[in-house]
Motif scaffolding. Structure first.
Motif, PDB file in Angstrom:
ATOM      1  N   SER A  18      51.064  43.152  33.036  1.00  0.00           N
ATOM      2  CA  SER A  18      50.166  44.243  33.421  1.00  0.00           C
ATOM      3  C   SER A  18      49.794  45.134  32.244  1.00  0.00           C
ATOM      4  O   SER A  18      48.930  46.001  32.358  1.00  0.00           O
ATOM      5  CB  SER A  18      50.812  45.081  34.533  1.00  0.00           C
ATOM      6  OG  SER A  18      52.040  45.624  34.105  1.00  0.00           O
ATOM      7  N   TYR A  19      50.447  44.948  31.090  1.00  0.00           N
ATOM      8  CA  TYR A  19      50.069  45.680  29.883  1.00  0.00           C
ATOM      9  C   TYR A  19      49.076  44.881  29.030  1.00  0.00           C
ATOM     10  O   TYR A  19      48.494  45.419  28.099  1.00  0.00           O
ATOM     11  CB  TYR A  19      51.305  45.982  29.027  1.00  0.00           C
ATOM     12  CG  TYR A  19      52.225  47.021  29.616  1.00  0.00           C
ATOM     13  CD1 TYR A  19      51.867  48.364  29.646  1.00  0.00           C
ATOM     14  CD2 TYR A  19      53.461  46.663  30.143  1.00  0.00           C
ATOM     15  CE1 TYR A  19      52.713  49.320  30.190  1.00  0.00           C
ATOM     16  CE2 TYR A  19      54.320  47.615  30.675  1.00  0.00           C
ATOM     17  CZ  TYR A  19      53.933  48.941  30.697  1.00  0.00           C
ATOM     18  OH  TYR A  19      54.778  49.877  31.231  1.00  0.00           O
ATOM     19  N   PHE A  20      48.925  43.593  29.338  1.00  0.00           N
ATOM     20  CA  PHE A  20      48.079  42.745  28.501  1.00  0.00           C
ATOM     21  C   PHE A  20      46.636  42.752  28.993  1.00  0.00           C
ATOM     22  O   PHE A  20      46.305  42.155  30.013  1.00  0.00           O
ATOM     23  CB  PHE A  20      48.629  41.309  28.463  1.00  0.00           C
ATOM     24  CG  PHE A  20      49.930  41.189  27.722  1.00  0.00           C
ATOM     25  CD1 PHE A  20      50.152  41.899  26.548  1.00  0.00           C
ATOM     26  CD2 PHE A  20      50.940  40.366  28.183  1.00  0.00           C
ATOM     27  CE1 PHE A  20      51.342  41.795  25.856  1.00  0.00           C
ATOM     28  CE2 PHE A  20      52.142  40.260  27.499  1.00  0.00           C
ATOM     29  CZ  PHE A  20      52.342  40.973  26.332  1.00  0.00           C
ATOM     30  N   TYR A  21      45.796  43.454  28.260  1.00  0.00           N
ATOM     31  CA  TYR A  21      44.363  43.474  28.530  1.00  0.00           C
ATOM     32  C   TYR A  21      43.771  42.151  28.067  1.00  0.00           C
ATOM     33  O   TYR A  21      44.170  41.633  27.033  1.00  0.00           O
ATOM     34  CB  TYR A  21      43.747  44.650  27.759  1.00  0.00           C
ATOM     35  CG  TYR A  21      42.258  44.731  27.810  1.00  0.00           C
ATOM     36  CD1 TYR A  21      41.621  45.335  28.888  1.00  0.00           C
ATOM     37  CD2 TYR A  21      41.476  44.218  26.769  1.00  0.00           C
ATOM     38  CE1 TYR A  21      40.231  45.418  28.934  1.00  0.00           C
ATOM     39  CE2 TYR A  21      40.101  44.291  26.814  1.00  0.00           C
ATOM     40  CZ  TYR A  21      39.493  44.885  27.896  1.00  0.00           C
ATOM     41  OH  TYR A  21      38.127  44.969  27.943  1.00  0.00           O
ATOM     42  N   PRO A  22      42.850  41.531  28.836  1.00  0.00           N
ATOM     43  CA  PRO A  22      42.182  42.034  30.032  1.00  0.00           C
ATOM     44  C   PRO A  22      42.760  41.535  31.361  1.00  0.00           C
ATOM     45  O   PRO A  22      42.092  41.611  32.379  1.00  0.00           O
ATOM     46  CB  PRO A  22      40.769  41.481  29.838  1.00  0.00           C
ATOM     47  CG  PRO A  22      40.998  40.135  29.205  1.00  0.00           C
ATOM     48  CD  PRO A  22      42.199  40.298  28.320  1.00  0.00           C
ATOM     49  N   TYR A  23      44.009  41.025  31.345  1.00  0.00           N
ATOM     50  CA  TYR A  23      44.589  40.547  32.589  1.00  0.00           C
ATOM     51  C   TYR A  23      44.742  41.680  33.601  1.00  0.00           C
ATOM     52  O   TYR A  23      44.696  41.471  34.804  1.00  0.00           O
ATOM     53  CB  TYR A  23      45.945  39.874  32.314  1.00  0.00           C
ATOM     54  CG  TYR A  23      45.789  38.622  31.489  1.00  0.00           C
ATOM     55  CD1 TYR A  23      45.446  37.416  32.092  1.00  0.00           C
ATOM     56  CD2 TYR A  23      45.940  38.643  30.110  1.00  0.00           C
ATOM     57  CE1 TYR A  23      45.274  36.263  31.341  1.00  0.00           C
ATOM     58  CE2 TYR A  23      45.765  37.502  29.347  1.00  0.00           C
ATOM     59  CZ  TYR A  23      45.426  36.314  29.976  1.00  0.00           C
ATOM     60  OH  TYR A  23      45.234  35.172  29.223  1.00  0.00           O
ATOM     61  N   HIS A  24      44.948  42.867  33.084  1.00  0.00           N
ATOM     62  CA  HIS A  24      44.956  44.068  33.930  1.00  0.00           C
ATOM     63  C   HIS A  24      44.167  45.137  33.197  1.00  0.00           C
ATOM     64  O   HIS A  24      44.507  45.509  32.073  1.00  0.00           O
ATOM     65  CB  HIS A  24      46.390  44.538  34.177  1.00  0.00           C
ATOM     66  CG  HIS A  24      46.486  45.761  35.048  1.00  0.00           C
ATOM     67  ND1 HIS A  24      45.871  45.835  36.276  1.00  0.00           N
ATOM     68  CD2 HIS A  24      47.098  46.953  34.857  1.00  0.00           C
ATOM     69  CE1 HIS A  24      46.131  47.015  36.820  1.00  0.00           C
ATOM     70  NE2 HIS A  24      46.866  47.716  35.961  1.00  0.00           N
ATOM     71  N   ALA A  25      43.079  45.588  33.812  1.00  0.00           N
ATOM     72  CA  ALA A  25      42.209  46.572  33.173  1.00  0.00           C
ATOM     73  C   ALA A  25      41.901  47.689  34.164  1.00  0.00           C
ATOM     74  O   ALA A  25      41.537  47.430  35.313  1.00  0.00           O
ATOM     75  CB  ALA A  25      40.910  45.910  32.700  1.00  0.00           C
ATOM     76  N   LEU A  26      42.072  48.929  33.723  1.00  0.00           N
ATOM     77  CA  LEU A  26      41.825  50.079  34.599  1.00  0.00           C
ATOM     78  C   LEU A  26      40.337  50.407  34.654  1.00  0.00           C
ATOM     79  O   LEU A  26      39.670  50.483  33.624  1.00  0.00           O
ATOM     80  CB  LEU A  26      42.585  51.315  34.098  1.00  0.00           C
ATOM     81  CG  LEU A  26      44.106  51.215  34.003  1.00  0.00           C
ATOM     82  CD1 LEU A  26      44.693  52.573  33.647  1.00  0.00           C
ATOM     83  CD2 LEU A  26      44.700  50.707  35.295  1.00  0.00           C
ATOM     84  N   LYS A  27      39.858  50.614  35.872  1.00  0.00           N
ATOM     85  CA  LYS A  27      38.470  51.026  36.059  1.00  0.00           C
ATOM     86  C   LYS A  27      38.378  52.548  35.923  1.00  0.00           C
ATOM     87  O   LYS A  27      39.390  53.254  35.923  1.00  0.00           O
ATOM     88  CB  LYS A  27      37.979  50.593  37.443  1.00  0.00           C
ATOM     89  CG  LYS A  27      38.047  49.092  37.668  1.00  0.00           C
ATOM     90  CD  LYS A  27      37.709  48.740  39.093  1.00  0.00           C
ATOM     91  CE  LYS A  27      37.868  47.247  39.352  1.00  0.00           C
ATOM     92  NZ  LYS A  27      37.656  46.899  40.773  1.00  0.00           N
ATOM     93  N   ALA A  28      37.160  53.056  35.835  1.00  0.00           N
ATOM     94  CA  ALA A  28      36.948  54.502  35.773  1.00  0.00           C
ATOM     95  C   ALA A  28      37.547  55.148  37.013  1.00  0.00           C
ATOM     96  O   ALA A  28      37.326  54.683  38.136  1.00  0.00           O
ATOM     97  CB  ALA A  28      35.457  54.810  35.675  1.00  0.00           C
ATOM     98  N   GLY A  29      38.340  56.198  36.831  1.00  0.00           N
ATOM     99  CA  GLY A  29      38.967  56.879  37.961  1.00  0.00           C
ATOM    100  C   GLY A  29      40.376  56.400  38.256  1.00  0.00           C
ATOM    101  O   GLY A  29      41.115  57.053  38.984  1.00  0.00           O
TER     102      GLY A  29
END
Length: 303
Positions: free
Chosen positions: A257-268
């Motif tokens: 979950s720290y490895f982008y882009p496997y988990h990427a936060l959206k705006a908000g």
């Protein structure tokens, strides 16, 4: 009474955070009157900024740079106007990395976003790090996880550190330090336009590396006969609403979950991480706290 007032002041001033109060045994059983604390008046904090001379020196360093990189840390999430973080990156025309505790400071769907710093930096993005000639760290202590694997590049290049408290500066690196409110300092830096040659080529280079990351992700997910963490994160990112706070547990499976882009936060969206503390059980306990503090948001603990 004065101890409580000081504790509240320390907890809300400078770099806000928890404060430990030790109660001596001889007064531990004494009764405290509630009205003793009813007169407490919160301190009004002014926005502090670096002086003009230092701001100008930072501008000169930026002007001389052709390949800058921005690192946003957890301190940037305490600001009142996070739009400044995006505006600064666009003004600088620089790739953005965040520390683990800085996730949520900026949308990870932003075109300039390139992943997490240090330990969690996507391997393919290391080309950016080795070619950079200026690192601008904002609101980060540049702790071990934020610099792991980047040490040689950080020592070989110029660094500007921006922090509200002198305790936040990492003195292992030779850097130019600006102390003050990050939003105030970034706003002042942007008051003058700084033309930089080849800045668009630098951004294009970062975009090409990012495209490789997404192609790699597509090749990894949904191509095997077993369900894996990467697949679960892919579904979470597709179906969860925008107003979500992710809370991270410490553990091997959580690494995905720290490895982008496997988990990427959206705006908000936001994230709460154990950062340097790494206690087992952090995720479950912190999720309860976040749910109590932000009852209007969904909380998802990745444990």
């Amino acid at each position: 009474h004065w101890v409580m007032k000081k504790a509240i002041f320390l907890a809300t001033s400078g770099s806000p955070g928890p404060v430990y109060i030790e109660i001596p045994e001889d007064i531990g059983f004494q009764q405290v009157q509630k009205n003793e604390f009813s007169s407490y008046i919160p301190t009004i904090h002014s926005k502090l900024s670096a002086d003009v001379e230092n701001i100008n020196k930072a501008r000169r360093m930026i002007k001389e740079s052709t390949k800058p990189i921005i690192i946003y840390g957890g301190g940037t999430k305490r600001g009142r106007d996070r739009h400044i973080l995006k505006a600064f990156a666009e003004w600088l025309r620089a790739p953005i990395f965040v520390t683990a505790s800085g996730r949520g400071a900026i949308s990870e769907e932003d075109p300039l976003f390139c992943g997490l710093a240090g330990l969690y930096c996507p391997a393919h993005m290391m080309e950016l790090i080795t070619q950079s000639d200026l690192f601008i760290s904002v609101g980060s202590r540049l702790e071990e996880t934020a610099t792991f694997g980047w040490e040689a590049s950080l020592k070989a290049n110029k660094i500007i550190q921006i922090n509200i408290s002198e305790q936040g500066f990492n003195l292992l690196y030779d850097s130019f330090n600006l102390q003050g409110d990050a939003e105030e300092i970034l706003s002042k830096l942007m008051e003058t336009s700084i033309p930089r040659e080849d800045s668009y080529q630098w951004i294009e280079f970062a975009e090409n590396l990012k495209n490789h990351l997404f192609r790699e992700k597509d090749a990894v997910t949904y191509h095997y006969n077993q369900l894996r963490v990467a697949d679960i994160l892919n579904v979470l990112n597709s179906y969860l609403p925008k107003e979500v706070v992710f809370v991270h547990e410490n553990g091997l499976q959580d690494m995905w979950s720290y490895f982008y882009p496997y988990h990427a936060l959206k705006a908000g969206q936001d994230a709460i991480t154990p950062s340097e503390q790494t206690p087992l059980g952090f995720g479950a306990a912190a999720a309860v706290g976040v749910a109590q503090a932000q009852k209007d948001k969904m909380v998802v603990a990745i444990v």
